[in-house]
Design an enzyme around this catalytic site. Structure first.
Site, PDB file in Angstrom:
ATOM      1  N   SER A 157       1.074  -1.154   0.070  1.00  8.23           N
ATOM      2  CA  SER A 157       0.101   0.100  -0.180  1.00  8.23           C
ATOM      3  C   SER A 157       0.914   1.244  -0.056  1.00  8.23           C
ATOM      4  CB  SER A 157      -0.912  -0.078   1.224  1.00  8.23           C
ATOM      5  OG  SER A 157      -2.173   0.900   1.128  1.00  8.23           O
ATOM      6  N   ASP A 212      -8.960  -5.720  -4.479  1.00  9.05           N
ATOM      7  CA  ASP A 212      -8.483  -4.370  -3.768  1.00  9.05           C
ATOM      8  C   ASP A 212      -9.635  -3.639  -4.107  1.00  9.05           C
ATOM      9  OD1 ASP A 212      -7.257  -2.196  -2.860  1.00  9.05           O
ATOM     10  OD2 ASP A 212      -5.304  -2.824  -3.362  1.00  9.05           O
ATOM     11  N   HIS A 266      -8.109  -5.416   0.056  1.00 10.96           N
ATOM     12  CA  HIS A 266      -6.599  -4.441   0.184  1.00 10.96           C
ATOM     13  C   HIS A 266      -5.577  -5.314   1.023  1.00 10.96           C
ATOM     14  CE1 HIS A 266      -4.169  -1.164  -0.478  1.00 10.96           C
ATOM     15  NE2 HIS A 266      -4.246  -0.688   0.800  1.00 10.96           N
TER      16      HIS A 266
END
Lengths: 391, 391
Positions: B176, B338, B371
């Protein structure tokens, strides 16, 4: 760059720009339906329920050529036609009217404002909700207004259709929140409803309940909200909180290709790499669009509209049970790049319909706008809609 | 039902539950790097910059067996190991350690807390940001702290690596926000970086800038925020706004299958079909998890962390230009479900790398968490990571 427009206005303008039909636009009349006393699914009674509606086409003698169009979260009854010769066209005007997919030369098309409609300040929206006067107190209901479920939207519409002499719906359809109403209709009145076309919608599961809560949270944070008690002289509505709520809806209902116009752009005078309070171009656009939308809507109504969505099919233990006895013929229309109702969720919904033995077709709606494709991009589905109605 | 845990704790616990390695857990020491005076990309100077860091393994004589791990938005340096024998394992502990994918018998692995790290109240996080004391005033910086760009994260880490004697990175990787730092590293120091593994990340385009703004908006709405001036005795931090911000991040970083445990569930005593203030099960869980996370983080730092993300690759006119001269070998790891970094965006990023002539492989990370799969589900990618390092 796109100018300052609310969701409703944007949808109308985009529909006009993308899909202007050759035929003359029809002028429709906005009417008021007095539903009288109404008992909610939650057990409360609203004494003087009223909603706005509009129609196009003529009901036949059998009363079975009617089509009901249900509106999206921020919409109202204006799915088709213009309220004046120079006014904007309805959001689905590209597929509803004389000679169009839903042909008003053959069908009697009805669309109504929901209960707790958010467009309270709009003179062309007629609704009953938290901003309405409670006849028992002479003051606005505020958060003492009864909880409204999706099924309540359906029940008030049923009263309207009964009053108009409708005996059967050839089709119930709508985008997003309108698709949810269509599904709720199919479960509630399977014999009354012949065909169902939910567009950019699927089940409201816990995931969606959570997102709906995120949409509304900024309203409750705004100190002007005052637990919903912001009506009346000398009080300010929670405009900032409502604008932040619309900002989430506005971005969520769009998609990455739409946002490209803002890539690497800065509004004039803004320097976010040096000043923490400065804005990027997309932030500025969202700020402006959301504030404009907040000025034409009501915060408490937003909260009640969220709850109605969260209470989708709340009379049933689960989706499969609700769909067992539901209407038979379906055309389900997902937008593959929808970021609100994800394609996976629509596929699961279609599976449930198929397992319940329904006759289901799927048609995708394209475009660069994600969820909003189902509002502004429906014209290319004209033959699929005609095919559904011909079955 | 999942108990009350913040994002960081959840990630650690899930990593432990899903991918507990057979080997003994390593205890690591948290250290402080005094970076001294630091000039930001925005042109400001921070006199006394310091960040926390940890290492595992040994740097070789050539200084070229180092790996840098960069943390996610709400994380800190604890990517691997335990800070005490019974403490929780780092979020990527399943792939970092002796004999693991990133084998600390062969590599010297470093991970640092970023500037403006959100975990200010955590004794194991060391950062410089708006909650730090401005030496010129003796009071917390608040919103007078300079804007920090993603590139500033890299520059402080570069000073740390230089101080440790690192001459070359065999790999820079992270999930991320950590993936974004890895990409920024690849652009900033192409000769220093041999390999890049961005996980659940892609370009921050206008779409993502808009979402980041939505994440932070509730903080600014909270009356306790006071333009960031909430530090000190007698003042309350903007806990409600910060909790709402974490709520958005928490749901956004998960996915529909995770939410199924809450379907059709109500917390005890709650009746949302009758009382507008009552909650559904997923709302209650999000309320509790987000409030717990708000108590262990700092609101202003959240705002600065958002801005650092929005300023991804801000030194370059566009992504293609940034990637032209970047490091050559890439393993890009998307999570197909995600909802933050959409798969389409990762594919576009891979296209840009390929057009720039990079050697790019793609490996998907699976799981039910969207995610977060990129944080807790990396163990199955062990052979792909080994393959990257062997090239």
């Amino acid at each position: 760059m796109i100018g300052r427009r609310g969701l409703l206005a944007t949808a109308g303008v985009l529909a006009a720009a993308y899909a202007m039909p050759a035929a003359a636009q029809e002028v429709v009349e906005k009417r008021v339906f007095e539903a009288g006393a109404f008992q909610t699914r939650g057990g409360a009674t609203i004494k003087n329920t009223r909603i706005g509606y509009q129609t196009m086409g003529r009901l036949n003698a059998a009363g079975d050529n009617a089509v009901l169009i249900c509106h999206f979260f921020s919409g109202n009854s204006q799915a088709f036609g213009r309220l004046s010769a120079n006014g904007p066209a309805g959001y689905w005007d590209a597929i509803i009217g004389p000679g169009k997919a839903i042909d008003t030369d053959h069908y009697f098309v009805v669309s109504a404002d929901t209960l707790v409609n958010v467009n309270v300040p709009d003179a062309n929206t007629v609704t009953t909700g938290p901003a309405s006067i409670n006849p028992d107190t002479g003051r606005p209901w505020g958060m003492s207004f009864p909880v409204i479920a999706m099924r309540d939207f359906v029940e008030v519409q049923k009263k309207l259709l009964d009053s108009l002499g409708v005996k059967r719906l050839a089709l119930v359809a709508g985008p997003s929140n309108g698709g949810l109403q269509s599904i709720e209709w199919a479960a509630a009145y399977p014999d009354f409803v012949q065909r169902v076309m939910p567009v950019i919608s699927a089940e409201i599961d816990a995931w969606m309940q959570g997102w709906l809560d995120i949409w509304e949270a900024p309203i409750r944070l705004d100190p002007n909200w005052r637990e919903g008690d912001y009506y009346g002289q000398g009080r300010e509505p929670p405009l900032r909180g409502l604008a932040e709520a619309w900002k989430i809806v506005t971005l969520h209902a769009r998609d990455r290709p739409w946002a490209r116009q803002f890539d690497r752009k800065l509004p004039e005078g803004q320097d976010p790499a040096r000043r923490i309070g400065d804005r990027f171009a997309i932030e500025k656009w969202l700020d402006d669009a959301a504030l404009a939308r907040a000025r034409t809507s009501d915060a408490n109504s937003f909260l009640y509209m969220v709850r109605a969505n969260q209470l989708f099919l709340n009379d049933y233990p689960d989706l499969s049970t609700a769909m067992q006895g539901a209407a038979r013929r379906w055309l389900v229309v997902p937008a593959p790049t929808d970021r609100v109702f994800l394609l996976e969720g629509v596929r699961e919904f279609v599976d449930v319909l198929q397992k319940a033995g329904k006759q289901v077709e799927v048609a995708e709606v394209g475009g660069t706008l994600g969820h909003l494709n189902g509002v502004v991009g429906m014209a290319p589905l004209t033959e699929r809609i005609r095919g559904l109605l011909a079955q």
